[in-house]
Design a protein around this motif. Structure first.
Motif, short mmCIF file in Angstrom:
data_model
loop_
_atom_site.label_atom_id
_atom_site.label_comp_id
_atom_site.label_asym_id
_atom_site.label_seq_id
_atom_site.Cartn_x
_atom_site.Cartn_y
_atom_site.Cartn_z
N MET A 152 7.60 8.29 1.01
CA MET A 152 7.15 6.97 0.57
C MET A 152 8.40 6.09 0.53
SD MET A 152 4.58 5.33 -0.88
CE MET A 152 4.07 4.25 -2.15
N LEU A 153 8.32 4.91 1.13
CA LEU A 153 9.47 4.02 1.24
C LEU A 153 9.22 2.75 0.45
CD1 LEU A 153 9.95 4.50 5.07
CD2 LEU A 153 11.22 5.64 3.25
N VAL A 154 10.04 2.52 -0.58
CA VAL A 154 9.91 1.33 -1.42
C VAL A 154 11.18 0.52 -1.28
CG1 VAL A 154 9.53 0.44 -3.75
CG2 VAL A 154 8.45 2.59 -3.05
N ILE A 155 11.02 -0.73 -0.87
CA ILE A 155 12.16 -1.62 -0.66
C ILE A 155 12.66 -2.12 -2.01
CG2 ILE A 155 12.95 -3.75 0.44
CD1 ILE A 155 10.47 -3.18 2.41
N GLN A 156 13.94 -1.90 -2.27
CA GLN A 156 14.56 -2.35 -3.51
C GLN A 156 15.26 -3.69 -3.32
OE1 GLN A 156 14.04 -0.63 -6.35
NE2 GLN A 156 12.79 0.68 -5.05
N GLU A 208 8.10 -3.86 -2.53
CA GLU A 208 6.98 -3.48 -1.67
C GLU A 208 7.26 -2.15 -0.98
OE1 GLU A 208 5.00 -7.66 -0.46
OE2 GLU A 208 6.75 -7.09 0.71
N SER A 209 6.17 -1.44 -0.71
CA SER A 209 6.29 -0.19 0.03
C SER A 209 5.85 -0.44 1.46
CB SER A 209 5.45 0.91 -0.63
OG SER A 209 4.11 0.50 -0.73
N ILE A 210 6.32 0.41 2.36
CA ILE A 210 6.01 0.24 3.78
C ILE A 210 5.59 1.58 4.37
CG2 ILE A 210 8.45 0.51 4.41
CD1 ILE A 210 7.93 -1.50 6.70
#
Length: 172
Positions: free
Chosen positions: A24-28, A52-54
């Motif tokens: 799971m990729l969450v942009i910080q 947001e996650s991508i």
């Protein structure tokens, strides 16, 4: 505890189309663009910013990403949570799964926004509609009635946004 952070610079690839989603990729911090290669070149399918996650659906289903994701701003920081750990936490924390479902719903809403942009008419009307949508999502409103969109997009990026794909930095 299982998560890691990854830092990217503008143009670096976060993931590639065909790569199996394993986190799971969450942009910080920063902006990531989702780019799909087509017979006519490439198209930006979405812009994703901080918090947001991508690639959510690919992660949940354990399938390959349908497009490339790359850093669209100078500095991008992404938190990566391994898929196995994520699925384990979903079974323990149903509210987290509900939150992910809401994020996926936002992606569906984004598709409707893209339809709005495409059906707005001529180039000028489509660009105006796109800018209004970007302002709704990323704009900062000031007391004097003005607004600023903090999404850094080149002319090429704007040209590659014919479907109005957006999801954070100022339009150039």
């Amino acid at each position: 505890a299982a998560s890691t952070q990854r830092s990217l610079r503008r143009g670096e690839i976060l993931f590639s189309a065909g790569q199996v989603a394993d986190s799971m990729l969450v942009i910080q911090k920063g902006l990531v663009k989702l780019v799909r290669r087509t017979n006519g070149g490439r198209a930006i399918c979405g812009l994703y910013g901080a918090t947001e996650s991508i690639g959510d659906l690919a992660v949940v289903r354990g399938m390959a990403y349908p497009a490339d994701a790359m850093a669209a701003s100078d500095a991008v920081v992404v938190t990566c949570v391994p898929r196995e750990r994520l699925l384990e936490v979903f079974s323990q924390e149903p509210k987290l799964f509900l939150s992910l479902a809401c994020a996926i719903e936002q992606n569906v809403t984004s598709l409707f926004d893209k339809i709005d942009v495409l059906s707005a008419g001529g180039v000028e009307a489509r660009l105006a509609t796109l800018l209004l949508k970007l302002n709704d999502r990323f704009g900062d409103d000031f007391d004097d009635g003005t607004s600023e969109i903090r999404v850094a997009l080149s002319r090429r990026d704007l040209a590659e946004l014919p479907a109005g794909g957006y999801r954070d930095d100022s339009v150039e």
